[in-house]
Design an enzyme around this catalytic site. Structure first.
Site, PDB file in Angstrom:
ATOM      1  N   GLU A 105      22.714  28.592 -16.122  1.00  0.00           N
ATOM      2  CA  GLU A 105      22.047  27.257 -16.350  1.00  0.00           C
ATOM      3  C   GLU A 105      21.544  26.443 -15.108  1.00  0.00           C
ATOM      4  OE1 GLU A 105      24.805  25.449 -18.913  1.00  0.00           O
ATOM      5  OE2 GLU A 105      24.880  27.230 -20.345  1.00  0.00           O
ATOM      6  N   HIS A 110      26.714  29.884  -7.787  1.00  0.00           N
ATOM      7  CA  HIS A 110      27.814  29.313  -7.956  1.00  0.00           C
ATOM      8  C   HIS A 110      29.021  30.377  -8.601  1.00  0.00           C
ATOM      9  CE1 HIS A 110      25.583  28.097 -11.721  1.00  0.00           C
ATOM     10  NE2 HIS A 110      26.652  28.285 -12.158  1.00  0.00           N
TER      11      HIS A 110
HETATM   12  P1  DGP Z   1      26.121  28.330 -15.302  1.00  0.00           P
HETATM   13  O1  DGP Z   1      26.013  28.591 -16.955  1.00  0.00           O
HETATM   14  O2  DGP Z   1      27.038  29.448 -14.683  1.00  0.00           O
HETATM   15  O3  DGP Z   1      24.956  27.979 -14.747  1.00  0.00           O
HETATM   16  O4  DGP Z   1      27.239  26.998 -15.282  1.00  0.00           O
HETATM   17  C1  DGP Z   1      26.889  25.847 -14.874  1.00  0.00           C
HETATM   18  C2  DGP Z   1      28.135  24.959 -14.962  1.00  0.00           C
HETATM   19  O5  DGP Z   1      27.830  23.831 -14.208  1.00  0.00           O
HETATM   20  C3  DGP Z   1      28.345  24.560 -16.239  1.00  0.00           C
HETATM   21  O6  DGP Z   1      29.645  25.211 -16.711  1.00  0.00           O
HETATM   22  C4  DGP Z   1      28.450  23.259 -16.243  1.00  0.00           C
HETATM   23  C5  DGP Z   1      28.486  22.824 -14.816  1.00  0.00           C
HETATM   24  N1  DGP Z   1      27.808  21.632 -14.337  1.00  0.00           N
HETATM   25  C6  DGP Z   1      26.445  21.224 -14.981  1.00  0.00           C
HETATM   26  N2  DGP Z   1      26.244  19.821 -14.680  1.00  0.00           N
HETATM   27  C7  DGP Z   1      27.306  19.348 -13.822  1.00  0.00           C
HETATM   28  C8  DGP Z   1      27.426  18.389 -13.095  1.00  0.00           C
HETATM   29  O7  DGP Z   1      26.671  17.377 -13.104  1.00  0.00           O
HETATM   30  N3  DGP Z   1      28.803  18.040 -12.705  1.00  0.00           N
HETATM   31  C9  DGP Z   1      29.600  19.237 -12.453  1.00  0.00           C
HETATM   32  N4  DGP Z   1      30.698  18.814 -11.676  1.00  0.00           N
HETATM   33  N5  DGP Z   1      29.308  20.464 -13.080  1.00  0.00           N
HETATM   34  C10 DGP Z   1      28.223  20.419 -13.815  1.00  0.00           C
END
Ligand code: DGP
Length: 129
Positions: A105, A110
């Site tokens: 997403e 990461h």
């Molecule tokens: P992925 O599907 O692998 O791209 O996971 C993205 C992750 O990022 C999801 O588990 C939620 C997290 N995430 C999205 N926006 C934010 C944010 O603003 N702050 C933090 N700490 N995490 C976020």
């Protein structure tokens, strides 16, 4: 083909300090912070500070120093969380979603570190949305 990094992605904004985060560990090349929507009692994201989109991008183009720091940071966070098997921890799971089929997403590479509960088997056996 080339990797195109979008510097307006949410993790780029976190790295620039434009959005707050719950930092667990910061190193020369990495930031580790808690996921905003945790799927386990411990759910930490480790990101490189460099502009890498996907895991393959990072693995193929990051410097050795960045790659070593990233790997060590994951180990240090596992240690800080107390989840290391054989060191009084009950284990953890690393997930790196990359691209469309990986259901990534946020387009800044990461690794998810998840721990603190039984995480079940790795994948469902059938395609799910
Ligand atoms: P992925 O599907 O692998 O791209 O996971 C993205 C992750 O990022 C999801 O588990 C939620 C997290 N995430 C999205 N926006 C934010 C944010 O603003 N702050 C933090 N700490 N995490 C976020």
């Amino acid at each position: 083909m080339a990797y195109e990094y979008d510097d307006q992605n949410i993790f780029a904004k976190i790295l620039r300090g434009e959005i707050p985060n719950s930092t667990v560990l910061e190193t020369e090349h990495c930031l580790a912070f808690r996921d905003i929507t945790p799927l386990a009692p411990d759910h930490v994201l480790v990101i490189p500070k460099g502009p890498y989109v996907t895991y393959d991008h990072f693995a193929l183009e990051a410097s050795a120093a960045e790659i070593v720091d990233f790997t060590r940071t994951i180990g240090k966070v596992c240690d800080m969380l107390g989840v290391r098997p054989g060191f009084d921890g009950d284990g953890f799971r690393l997930i790196v979603n990359s691209g469309t089929n990986g259901v990534q997403e946020v387009p800044h590479m990461h690794t998810h570190i998840m721990a603190g509960r039984w995480l079940g088997h790795m994948l469902p056996s059938a395609k799910q949305d």
